[in-house]
Design a protein around this motif. Structure first.
Motif, PDB file in Angstrom:
ATOM      1  N   SER A 412       0.817  -1.212   0.000  1.00  0.00           N
ATOM      2  CA  SER A 412       0.000   0.000   0.000  1.00  0.00           C
ATOM      3  C   SER A 412       0.849   1.259   0.000  1.00  0.00           C
ATOM      4  O   SER A 412       0.489   2.267  -0.623  1.00  0.00           O
ATOM      5  N   GLN A 413       1.996   1.218   0.688  1.00  0.00           N
ATOM      6  CA  GLN A 413       2.869   2.394   0.731  1.00  0.00           C
ATOM      7  C   GLN A 413       3.405   2.728  -0.657  1.00  0.00           C
ATOM      8  O   GLN A 413       3.425   3.895  -1.075  1.00  0.00           O
ATOM      9  N   VAL A 414       3.843   1.705  -1.379  1.00  0.00           N
ATOM     10  CA  VAL A 414       4.360   1.937  -2.736  1.00  0.00           C
ATOM     11  C   VAL A 414       3.238   2.428  -3.651  1.00  0.00           C
ATOM     12  O   VAL A 414       3.405   3.380  -4.424  1.00  0.00           O
ATOM     13  N   ALA A 415       2.065   1.787  -3.566  1.00  0.00           N
ATOM     14  CA  ALA A 415       0.938   2.212  -4.398  1.00  0.00           C
ATOM     15  C   ALA A 415       0.523   3.640  -4.070  1.00  0.00           C
ATOM     16  O   ALA A 415       0.205   4.430  -4.967  1.00  0.00           O
ATOM     17  N   GLY A 416       0.530   3.984  -2.763  1.00  0.00           N
ATOM     18  CA  GLY A 416       0.158   5.324  -2.348  1.00  0.00           C
ATOM     19  C   GLY A 416       1.158   6.382  -2.767  1.00  0.00           C
ATOM     20  O   GLY A 416       0.842   7.582  -2.752  1.00  0.00           O
ATOM     21  N   SER A 417       2.368   5.985  -3.137  1.00  0.00           N
ATOM     22  CA  SER A 417       3.358   6.920  -3.668  1.00  0.00           C
ATOM     23  C   SER A 417       3.278   7.010  -5.182  1.00  0.00           C
ATOM     24  O   SER A 417       3.462   8.085  -5.766  1.00  0.00           O
ATOM     25  N   ILE A 418       3.006   5.877  -5.834  1.00  0.00           N
ATOM     26  CA  ILE A 418       2.923   5.863  -7.294  1.00  0.00           C
ATOM     27  C   ILE A 418       1.724   6.672  -7.780  1.00  0.00           C
ATOM     28  O   ILE A 418       1.813   7.438  -8.742  1.00  0.00           O
ATOM     29  N   GLY A 419       0.572   6.527  -7.112  1.00  0.00           N
ATOM     30  CA  GLY A 419      -0.643   7.206  -7.552  1.00  0.00           C
ATOM     31  C   GLY A 419      -0.494   8.718  -7.634  1.00  0.00           C
ATOM     32  O   GLY A 419      -0.707   9.317  -8.705  1.00  0.00           O
TER      33      GLY A 419
END
Length: 496
Positions: A412-419
């Motif tokens: 979730s942390q990586v996805a929350g940065s990519i978005g």
């Protein structure tokens, strides 16, 4: 895995479980708010310290990088110190960092103290999730408690800008950090009183090579994505492409080690457990679209509609309120209803609501119509986030909960940065090429909608069978491989 399990007789009674969940929500809310509360104050902070915005940006980015760097060591640290002790230590470190950040005397010290905050805050959410999973396993209450634990994730992006704007306008920027001190102190004291006792199991060594691959790798990727959203060169900029490429290589090397090493930092072989793999894929795509779109909302209200910072946060409140209410309902349903019947409609509903908002994102659209579209989106979000986590982790043994919670939090942390990085780059290009700002926002929203809709593909594979209580009120002996009958609910074994 050599992660801890609750000591004999330490399983919390149902009433105690809700007390544990309440304390975890209190602690997690402060750390989640800090990922968004500072964003509205970057301009005032730049003026306060006489620093360029590119420097002040690291007040936010440094915190995010520290979160990403410390999360991978969480599963090992739980085994070394015990989940209760580690949670209290991490929250204490976060609270100390908050106090120091409020006392910062220049931009450099503020950035340094924000990194200290992140080093403590990064472990609060995954350790809290591990405690809930361990305590709730024997009761079959994962969905209900995950719905409660998910409130900070949804409230933070909505309440953070509102609270931060009010504190900056009416009090002082320093109180964005000082406000965490009493809340953190109370949460630490309550954790010591209500958390179930556990015992450390420090038999497994820290996988130092794996840590040196994953933590710098994640930090490099997030650093590159942050740079991409700040500048105009996108991934063609060597300062963006270089860190992202180096980070991707390090993460790929970690994946190989996580699948082959005898005692890896995070046992990626857990992804052979189909519900966990499907849940991680669904969450990655959904969180990418959700957090990217959350970045666009306040900017649209401020830049296109001319609202204040505080007002823009309030206008986004229907999404958070609808998501929080829905989560409390679906979190209880997922303990009795097939998860696919909740998660898949939620993905489609969120994409539909966001599409309705984007189509109406003009200069003169009545605010109630926009609020209704956001509320529909929020209902879909509440049907996806925590039900997906509950379905992904339900059949895992308590001993695997730390590794699973760490894996899902990194995801979730990586996805929350990519978005946000993705939509920031797209928006910058659209603003340069579109005559009207409203058109630029509408075209950019397409990317967030596409990511949300893509989550429907893995959501089709979420379990379509009703959950049941664990056989014998236990998930089975720690040490059996994933898929052993004693560790998996009988009806979910078919889904593997």
């Amino acid at each position: 895995m050599s992660a801890p399990v609750p000591a004999a007789g330490a399983t919390a009674a149902p009433r105690s479980l809700y007390g544990v969940a309440a304390v975890i929500v209190l602690g997690s809310l402060t750390t989640v708010l800090d990922t968004t509360i500072v964003n509205v104050a970057l301009g005032p902070l730049a003026r306060e310290f006489g620093a360029p915005l590119t420097t002040i940006q690291w007040v936010a980015s440094g915190y995010t990088l520290a979160l990403a760097a410390v999360i991978p060591a969480t599963a090992w640290a739980i085994g070394r110190f015990g989940s209760k002790r580690l949670y209290m230590l991490a929250l204490t470190l976060f609270t100390l960092g908050s106090a120091l950040a409020g006392l910062a005397w220049n931009a450099e010290t503020l950035i340094a103290f924000r990194v200290l905050q992140g080093l403590g805050g990064g472990m609060v959410m995954p350790v809290g999730m591990a405690i809930i999973l361990q305590a709730a396993a024997a009761e079959g209450k994962q969905g209900t408690l995950m719905s409660i634990l998910g409130l900070p994730i949804l409230v933070g992006p909505v309440a953070g800008p509102v609270l931060g704007g009010w504190l900056v306008d009416e009090v002082s920027w320093r109180w964005m950090f000082f406000i965490n001190v009493p809340v953190g102190a109370v949460a630490v004291a309550l954790a010591g009183r209500v958390f179930p006792p556990d015992r450390p199991r420090p038999g497994r060594r820290l996988d130092v090579p794996g840590l040196l691959m994953l933590s710098p790798g994640l930090a490099a990727v997030i650093f590159g994505l942050t740079r991409a959203s700040e500048g105009g060169g996108g991934f063609a900029d060597p300062g963006v492409a270089g860190p992202v490429l180096i980070g991707a290589v390090l993460v790929a090397a970690f994946v190989v080690r996580g699948l082959t090493a005898a005692e890896p930092l995070i046992d990626l072989r857990l992804l052979r457990h189909r519900p966990l793999a499907v849940g991680a894929a669904t969450l990655f795509l959904f969180v990418t679209g959700y957090f990217g779109s959350m970045l666009l909302g306040p900017m649209y209200f401020q830049d296109v509609r001319g609202t204040s910072v505080t007002a823009s946060g309030l206008l986004g409140a229907p999404l958070g309120l609808a998501a929080g209410i829905t989560m409390q309902i679906t979190g209880r349903m997922v303990d009795r209803v097939a998860p696919r019947l909740i998660v898949l409609p939620g993905v489609l509903l969120a994409a539909t609501g966001l599409t309705a908002f984007a189509v109406q994102a003009e200069t003169g659209t009545p605010y109630p119509r926009l609020g209704l579209a956001l509320a529909v989106t929020g209902v879909g979000v509440g049907m996806v986030m925590m039900p997906s986590i509950a379905a992904a982790t339900r059949a895992l043994a308590p001993g695997d909960a730390p590794a699973a919670s760490t894996l899902l939090n990194i995801n979730s942390q990586v996805a929350g940065s990519i978005g946000p990085a993705m939509v920031s780059m797209v928006l910058a290009g659209q603003l340069d090429g579109q005559a009207r700002a409203a058109d630029a926002f509408q075209h950019t929203y397409v990317w967030g909608i596409a990511a949300l809709a893509a989550a429907a593909l893995p959501a089709l594979l979420v379990s379509a069978r009703r959950p049941a209580r664990p056989a014998g009120q236990s998930a089975g002996p720690k040490g059996q491989p994933i898929g052993a009958p004693a560790r998996v609910r009988s009806e979910e074994a078919v889904d593997k």
